[in-house]
Design an enzyme around this catalytic site. Structure first.
Site, PDB file in Angstrom:
ATOM      1  N   TYR A   1      13.181-146.204  46.520  1.00  0.00           N
ATOM      2  CA  TYR A   1      12.882-147.625  46.255  1.00  0.00           C
ATOM      3  C   TYR A   1      14.083-148.312  45.622  1.00  0.00           C
ATOM      4  O   TYR A   1      14.571-149.337  46.126  1.00  0.00           O
ATOM      5  CB  TYR A   1      11.653-147.749  45.339  1.00  0.00           C
ATOM      6  CG  TYR A   1      11.508-149.132  44.719  1.00  0.00           C
ATOM      7  CD1 TYR A   1      11.238-150.256  45.492  1.00  0.00           C
ATOM      8  CD2 TYR A   1      11.648-149.311  43.326  1.00  0.00           C
ATOM      9  CE1 TYR A   1      11.123-151.526  44.914  1.00  0.00           C
ATOM     10  CE2 TYR A   1      11.534-150.570  42.752  1.00  0.00           C
ATOM     11  CZ  TYR A   1      11.267-151.674  43.548  1.00  0.00           C
ATOM     12  OH  TYR A   1      11.160-152.931  42.974  1.00  0.00           O
TER      13      TYR A   1
ATOM     14  N   THR B   1      15.254-155.797  40.814  1.00  0.00           N
ATOM     15  CA  THR B   1      14.613-154.989  39.776  1.00  0.00           C
ATOM     16  C   THR B   1      15.650-154.345  38.857  1.00  0.00           C
ATOM     17  O   THR B   1      16.798-154.132  39.266  1.00  0.00           O
ATOM     18  CB  THR B   1      13.772-153.876  40.456  1.00  0.00           C
ATOM     19  OG1 THR B   1      13.396-152.911  39.472  1.00  0.00           O
ATOM     20  CG2 THR B   1      14.554-153.144  41.536  1.00  0.00           C
ATOM     21  N   ASP B   2      15.217-154.014  37.645  1.00  0.00           N
ATOM     22  CA  ASP B   2      16.112-153.295  36.719  1.00  0.00           C
ATOM     23  C   ASP B   2      16.360-151.857  37.195  1.00  0.00           C
ATOM     24  O   ASP B   2      17.288-151.192  36.719  1.00  0.00           O
ATOM     25  CB  ASP B   2      15.554-153.305  35.281  1.00  0.00           C
ATOM     26  CG  ASP B   2      14.193-152.636  35.141  1.00  0.00           C
ATOM     27  OD1 ASP B   2      13.592-152.229  36.170  1.00  0.00           O
ATOM     28  OD2 ASP B   2      13.709-152.521  33.991  1.00  0.00           O
ATOM     29  N   GLU B   3      15.539-151.373  38.149  1.00  0.00           N
ATOM     30  CA  GLU B   3      15.642-149.963  38.550  1.00  0.00           C
ATOM     31  C   GLU B   3      16.959-149.666  39.277  1.00  0.00           C
ATOM     32  O   GLU B   3      17.355-148.513  39.400  1.00  0.00           O
ATOM     33  CB  GLU B   3      14.422-149.554  39.391  1.00  0.00           C
ATOM     34  CG  GLU B   3      13.137-149.823  38.617  1.00  0.00           C
ATOM     35  CD  GLU B   3      11.879-149.205  39.210  1.00  0.00           C
ATOM     36  OE1 GLU B   3      11.982-148.212  39.932  1.00  0.00           O
ATOM     37  OE2 GLU B   3      10.787-149.738  38.922  1.00  0.00           O
TER      38      GLU B   3
ATOM     39  N   LYS C   1      16.595-151.330  47.010  1.00  0.00           N
ATOM     40  CA  LYS C   1      16.779-152.624  46.324  1.00  0.00           C
ATOM     41  C   LYS C   1      18.263-152.830  45.983  1.00  0.00           C
ATOM     42  O   LYS C   1      18.792-153.932  46.117  1.00  0.00           O
ATOM     43  CB  LYS C   1      15.922-152.695  45.056  1.00  0.00           C
ATOM     44  CG  LYS C   1      14.420-152.787  45.287  1.00  0.00           C
ATOM     45  CD  LYS C   1      13.963-154.038  46.017  1.00  0.00           C
ATOM     46  CE  LYS C   1      14.115-155.296  45.211  1.00  0.00           C
ATOM     47  NZ  LYS C   1      13.482-156.474  45.892  1.00  0.00           N
TER      48      LYS C   1
ATOM     49  N   THR D   1       1.125-156.816  54.454  1.00  0.00           N
ATOM     50  CA  THR D   1       1.008-155.361  54.458  1.00  0.00           C
ATOM     51  C   THR D   1      -0.166-155.001  53.542  1.00  0.00           C
ATOM     52  O   THR D   1      -0.858-155.888  53.030  1.00  0.00           O
ATOM     53  CB  THR D   1       2.285-154.709  53.890  1.00  0.00           C
ATOM     54  OG1 THR D   1       2.368-155.032  52.492  1.00  0.00           O
ATOM     55  CG2 THR D   1       3.530-155.186  54.612  1.00  0.00           C
TER      56      THR D   1
END
Ligand code: NAD
Ligand code: TYD
Length: 358
Positions: free
Chosen positions: A164, A138-140, A168, A41
């Protein structure tokens, strides 16, 4: 056909973190076959791997993780016994503009990969024995912390806010569902913000280094008070290598460097370091710092507790942040051609010139 000790599929290996993981594995394990599966991408750039692309144990497959039959065929024909899954849409600002591609790639893509691996592995002579599906997250997914001492641990409940992080989080849940439903051997790690060479210059650090170089504004969202926990990308790649080989199947590991910075403090340090490397007088680029409208739903603070990884597997970050920032700024300034290719779109033609003639 040559027999390899292990056959590992890395998805998203042409991206920022994936390219560091692929390089590390290709160089450290010459007796492993490393297959890099990437759709290329806008964020995938094979120039990131130019130094190892001729290595005998490195193979590239241009493919979409959402293409079930193709993925299954690659897992079967390459006798894949380990998957390190990094392919994703990764930029929060893009997810705010177009959430659908995030659901497609991050959720359906991960599910496709899980189901393809399950099908091939369950049919193989030794089933799931000796196999591992390692999902990079991810920590998000944990949401946002207020300023203070609180940290994200592996027990923190999921509370994603951006499209996002929601995608995840969903992919993490599917991975655990495959562990619990089909007894698939999986491991997950959730890492804090990465920085270092080969990061696409839409993310804070490479974008700002490039803008300082061109004396363009540095758009700081809101009041610059959001806090992120930064880790040098090679330290993340080393943690991934360690968890892949020594992590306990079924477990989750948080990865972070106990290195929190308010955005505005980070930007001031970055300006100072980059100006010095460019030979500009101290304070020359300070005027570029520009406060702009805040990101929608901007998470206030992320901070990771990586005690489990340290106590179980002995991992620690190796670099001080100031040293990592200097190394990173120097890399982007020394690799202006790479930055110019990425910002002009020329890198998208690299695949055609390198691979189509083979
Ligand atoms: P990136 O955007 O730089 O690279 C993503 C790669 O995935 C690209 O090479 C892209 O071509 C490929 N890709 C995208 N869609 C694909 C598809 N459908 N099929 C096959 N390949 C596809 O991302 P990154 O920053 O290197 O992040 C890698 C992983 O690490 C992601 O899963 C991300 O969520 C996670 N992560 C990133 C950070 C960070 O700070 N960058 C921190 C923690 C976790
Ligand atoms: P980013 O690098 O996009 O990573 P993430 O959103 O995954 O944490 O952004 C890091 C921080 O910097 C985040 O708080 C948003 C902020 N930011 C800016 O202030 N200006 C920018 O131009 C960008 C890209 C990010």
């Amino acid at each position: 056909m040559k027999k390899y000790k292990r056959n590992i599929l890395v998805t998203g290996g042409a991206g920022f973190i994936g390219s560091h993981v692929v390089r590390r594995l290709v160089k450290r394990y010459p007796d492993y076959r490393i297959v890099n599966l990437d759709k290329l991408t806008y964020a995938g750039n094979l120039e990131n791997l130019a130094d190892i692309q001729e290595n005998d144990n490195y193979f590239f497959e241009k493919a979409d993780i959402c293409d079930f039959e193709r993925v299954k065929e690659i897992i079967r024909s390459c006798e894949i016994d380990g998957i390190i899954h990094l392919a994703a849409e990764s930029h929060v600002d893009r997810s705010i503009v177009d959430p659908f591609i995030f659901a497609k790639t991050n959720v359906l893509g991960t599910l496709t990969l899980l189901q393809a691996a399950r099908d091939v592995w369950e049919e193989s002579a030794d089933g799931f024995a000796g196999k591992l599906f390692y999902h990079i997250s991810t920590d998000e997914v944990y949401g946002a912390l207020r300023t203070g001492k609180e940290l994200f641990t592996e027990q923190t409940p999921y509370s994603p806010h951006s499209p996002y992080s929601a995608s995840k989080a969903s992919s993490d849940h599917f991975v655990r569902a495959f562990r619990d439903t089909y007894a698939m051997p999986v491991v997950i790690s959730n890492c804090s913000n990465n920085y270092g060479p080969f990061q696409f210059p839409e993310k804070l650090i490479p974008l700002f280094i490039n803008n300082i170089r061109h004396h363009k504004p540095l758009p700081v969202y809101g009041r610059g008070e959001n806090v992120r926990d930064w880790l040098y990308v090679e330290d993340h790649a080393r943690a991934i290598d360690l968890i892949f080989h020594e992590g306990r199947p079924g477990e989750t590991y948080n990865i972070g460097g106990f290195n929190e910075w308010r955005n505005i403090d980070l930007v001031k340090l970055l300006v100072k370091v980059t100006d010095r490397l460019l030979g500009n007088p101290e304070g020359y680029s300070d005027e570029l710092i520009t406060y702009v409208t805040d990101r929608k739903g901007h998470d206030l603070r992320y901070a990771i507790d990586s005690t489990k990884l340290k106590s179980e597997l002995g991992w620690e970050p190796s670099l001080q942040f100031e040293e990592g920032m200097e190394r990173t700024a120097r890399w982007y300034l020394d690799n202006q051609e790479w930055l110019d290719h990425v910002t002009s779109g020329d890198y998208l033609r690299y695949y055609e010139s390198m691979y189509s003639k083979r």
